[in-house]
Scaffold this active site. Structure first.
Site, PDB file in Angstrom:
ATOM      1  CD  GLU A  60      -8.809   4.861  -1.797  1.00 36.94           C
ATOM      2  OE1 GLU A  60      -9.716   4.496  -1.014  1.00 36.94           O
ATOM      3  OE2 GLU A  60      -7.906   5.462  -1.398  1.00 36.94           O
ATOM      4  CG  ASP A  93      -2.392   0.632   1.105  1.00 35.60           C
ATOM      5  OD1 ASP A  93      -2.280   1.684   0.464  1.00 35.60           O
ATOM      6  OD2 ASP A  93      -3.309  -0.032   1.633  1.00 35.60           O
ATOM      7  CG  HIS A 127      -9.299  -0.723   4.290  1.00 26.34           C
ATOM      8  ND1 HIS A 127      -8.966  -0.922   2.937  1.00 26.34           N
ATOM      9  CD2 HIS A 127      -8.697   0.488   4.725  1.00 26.34           C
ATOM     10  CE1 HIS A 127      -8.423   0.230   2.550  1.00 26.34           C
ATOM     11  NE2 HIS A 127      -8.306   1.046   3.596  1.00 26.34           N
ATOM     12  CG  ASP A 128     -11.641   2.816   3.195  1.00 24.31           C
ATOM     13  OD1 ASP A 128     -11.091   2.554   4.294  1.00 24.31           O
ATOM     14  OD2 ASP A 128     -10.965   2.924   2.235  1.00 24.31           O
ATOM     15  CG  ASP A 156      -4.475   5.854   0.979  1.00 26.20           C
ATOM     16  OD1 ASP A 156      -5.673   5.101   0.891  1.00 26.20           O
ATOM     17  OD2 ASP A 156      -4.550   6.984   1.388  1.00 26.20           O
TER      18      ASP A 156
HETATM   19  O1  TEU Z   1      -9.429   5.840   1.740  1.00 24.32           O
HETATM   20  C1  TEU Z   1      -9.820   7.269   0.953  1.00 24.32           C
HETATM   21  C2  TEU Z   1     -11.119   7.787   1.566  1.00 24.32           C
HETATM   22  O2  TEU Z   1     -11.425   8.727   0.739  1.00 24.32           O
HETATM   23  C3  TEU Z   1     -11.847   6.748   2.483  1.00 24.32           C
HETATM   24  O3  TEU Z   1     -11.679   7.699   3.704  1.00 24.32           O
HETATM   25  C4  TEU Z   1     -13.277   7.019   1.951  1.00 24.32           C
HETATM   26  O4  TEU Z   1     -13.705   8.169   1.713  1.00 24.32           O
HETATM   27  C5  TEU Z   1     -14.005   6.608   3.291  1.00 24.32           C
HETATM   28  O5  TEU Z   1     -13.422   5.562   4.041  1.00 24.32           O
HETATM   29  C6  TEU Z   1     -15.458   6.395   2.862  1.00 24.32           C
HETATM   30  O6  TEU Z   1     -16.114   7.168   3.353  1.00 24.32           O
HETATM   31  C7  TEU Z   1      -8.249   5.578   1.617  1.00 24.32           C
HETATM   32  C8  TEU Z   1      -7.911   4.391   2.734  1.00 24.32           C
HETATM   33  O7  TEU Z   1      -8.454   3.352   1.980  1.00 24.32           O
HETATM   34  C9  TEU Z   1      -8.582   4.767   4.065  1.00 24.32           C
HETATM   35  O8  TEU Z   1      -8.533   3.500   4.735  1.00 24.32           O
HETATM   36  C10 TEU Z   1      -7.817   5.851   4.638  1.00 24.32           C
HETATM   37  O9  TEU Z   1      -8.451   6.105   5.867  1.00 24.32           O
HETATM   38  C11 TEU Z   1      -7.610   7.070   3.828  1.00 24.32           C
HETATM   39  O10 TEU Z   1      -7.282   6.677   2.380  1.00 24.32           O
HETATM   40  C12 TEU Z   1      -6.648   7.908   4.277  1.00 24.32           C
HETATM   41  O11 TEU Z   1      -5.233   7.405   4.020  1.00 24.32           O
END
Ligand code: TEU
Ligand code: CA
Length: 539
Positions: free
Chosen positions: A240, A97, A315-316, A198
């Site tokens: 992403e 990542d 994971h989000d 990310d």
């Molecule tokens: O996620 C990007 C992101 O925009 C997320 O925070 C998303 O908006 C949210 O989970 C959904 O509402 C990436 C990573 O995957 C996330 O785990 C991180 O928290 C974020 O970036 C910051 O690095």
């Protein structure tokens, strides 16, 4: 020649929740190594490893304080190298990542940068004066509130599109960019399989115009990064990108442009939220809209000049069967349906941490049970705005990120075989019913559907390269499509709903490939069962 990642299936490991090996309740690298045989049995080609770098853990490792060190809670650099080697023995590549939109506020660059305006690292971050004693502009953090944080010492604001402990890096600084490329090469030299990037769509931002995603410098920076790092290696890269359209996805992934292998797009994520509101403002999913988005991302991309990724979970995002399927009565059928409909599409599929056994959401009844910074910040913000606790918790239970972050359920022993100690986040109590050990013993489990789908992809070029063609007029709840390669034609049919659906299709079945109910001999005037899905070869 087809690059390896077009034929690959990727498995996302969320390290904190995968497997604990030393009894501290936190998953770790040695835990992952101990489960590589399991992943090999599933059949995957690569692991996307969520961050294991040194981090204060404000955002579970997406706040990195040293890109070239492993966080002690996960192990050592020697463990990391061992993981890469042990995975390689099983033909599994490790995709790291890459979190380079921001660092932790504990990164040495930021600690230096905030010392004074003329510190050599000052310009690695994004600093602005206030406007009339207020924040520079109204850019918002994804984790609630303004994206600007006041620094009393130097009397300026810094930008953070996520938590205030995650200051945004200033990509317009060439020295910073070179440091990032050096760090990427450090990892490439260790023999990794690529990078998941990310929020990469944010690095070309123009904060003075309040532009964050898809900024003017995004593609030039990616081309420069490609040239200076992975461009001459056989690696996969996946960005992403929450704000991609098919056209933007093509810009990233057209090989002639030398940027990325593919991106994650999230268009379906907005379908169960109220228009123009936040992800927490729920509305019921319309299956017709889901179908439309799925089809759009198969047909509006020119696969001769671009590539696509396929996923339901990460994971989000909450567990797909809890969100859009059925995690009760039809748990197994709906899990198999989502797997089948996605894995036979055009693109590279991803499986997330326990998705392959049909893991489900687990609701909380108090904010004290929540770990995720996004949910906690939102809770406080909405409480202050006058929302009821009940309402907020309802949103967290539907969409909160902890849902998918609970430990993998390995067996029916205490702590689900994840750890000998109390896990960092409570195990879903349904582990006695849903666990890997049980799934492996049951030839009809969700696990074996995933295994079969992966095998079908590996053994049949049509799954990798075949054209996608929609079967028209099947209604909102039924998604049926063909994959076509030369004379070969596969038909995939999925009932996206929990109700029976009429289906009528004249077809000579040459071979039944798989299904989550009994094999069918004809598709003429049939009634699909709830969440029924199958695939067959047409004559
Ligand atoms: O996620 C990007 C992101 O925009 C997320 O925070 C998303 O908006 C949210 O989970 C959904 O509402 C990436 C990573 O995957 C996330 O785990 C991180 O928290 C974020 O970036 C910051 O690095
Ligand atoms: Ca541990």
């Amino acid at each position: 020649m087809t690059p390896w990642w077009k034929k690959a299936v990727v498995y996302q490991v969320y390290p904190k929740s995968f497997q604990d090996s030393n009894g501290d309740g936190i998953g770790d690298l040695n835990g992952i190594i101990s489960r590589l045989d399991y992943l090999q049995k599933l059949g995957i080609d690569a692991i996307w490893l969520s961050p294991v770098y040194q981090s204060p853990g404000i955002d579970n490792g997406y706040d990195i304080s040293d890109y070239e060190a492993i966080d002690p809670q996960y192990g050592t650099m020697a463990d990391m190298e061992n993981l890469i080697q042990e995975a390689k023995k099983r033909n599994i590549r490790i995709v790291m990542d890459l979190v380079v939109n921001h660092t932790s506020d504990q990164h040495k660059w930021f600690i230096e940068a905030k010392k004074s305006k003329d510190n050599p690292y000052r310009d690695y971050y994004i600093w602005r004066d206030g406007t009339d004693g207020e924040v520079p502009n109204d850019m918002k953090s994804s984790f609630s509130g303004s994206a600007w944080q006041w620094d009393e010492n130097t009397k300026q604001y810094y930008l953070h599109l996520f938590a205030k402990q995650q200051p945004d890096l200033n990509w317009s600084n060439p020295e910073l960019r070179q440091k990032i490329y050096d760090m990427m090469n450090f990892w490439i030299d260790k023999g990794i399989g690529g990078f998941r990037m990310d929020v990469i769509e944010l690095i070309g931002k123009d904060p003075d115009k309040a532009i964050s995603a898809n900024g003017p410098m995004l593609h030039p920076y990616l081309q420069e990064m490609n040239k200076n790092t992975f461009g001459n290696h056989d690696l996969m890269t996946v960005g992403e990108t929450w704000n991609s359209t098919p056209k933007i996805a093509e810009e990233y992934s057209d090989p002639a442009r030398h940027e990325l292998s593919m991106v994650f797009q999230f268009e379906n994520q907005g379908l169960d939220q109220q228009a123009g509101k936040e992800k927490w403002d729920l509305r019921p999913l319309n299956l017709g809209e889901l179908k439309k988005v799925l089809v759009k991302w198969q047909t509006d991309i020119d696969f001769d000049h671009a590539w696509n990724s396929l996923f339901w979970e990460n994971h989000d995002i909450p567990r797909v069967i809890s969100r859009w399927g059925d995690d009760g009565k039809y748990r197994i059928q709906s899990a198999k349906m989502f797997a089948t409909v996605l894995h036979l599409m055009h693109g590279t599929p991803y499986i997330y941490n326990g998705e392959e056994i049909g893991m489900t959401n687990y609701p909380v009844d108090d904010i004290s049970q929540v770990e995720d910074i996004e949910s906690i910040n939102m809770y406080n913000e909405r409480l202050a705005k006058g929302y009821s606790k009940q309402d907020i918790l309802k949103s967290i239970n539907a969409k909160g990120r902890d849902n998918a972050r609970r430990p993998i359920q390995w067996n029916d022993q205490e702590n689900a075989g994840f750890s000998e100690a109390k896990p960092w986040l409570k195990v879903n109590p349904n582990y006695k019913e849903i666990n890997v050990e049980k799934a492996l013993k049951d030839p009809n489990s969700v696990f074996y559907t995933y295994q079969k789908l992966i095998k079908l992809r590996h053994e049949n070029p049509i799954v990798v390269d075949g054209d996608f063609k929609l079967v028209e007029n099947t209604g909102d709840s039924v998604l049926a499509y063909w994959r076509i390669l030369g004379d070969e034609k596969w038909l995939v049919v999925a009932n996206l709903s929990g109700e029976k659906q009429k289906f009528d299709h004249k077809v000579d079945i040459k071979k039944w490939l798989l299904g989550n109910y009994d094999e069918r001999k004809s598709l003429e005037n049939i009634e699909l069962e709830p969440y029924e899905a199958f695939a067959l070869v047409e004559k």
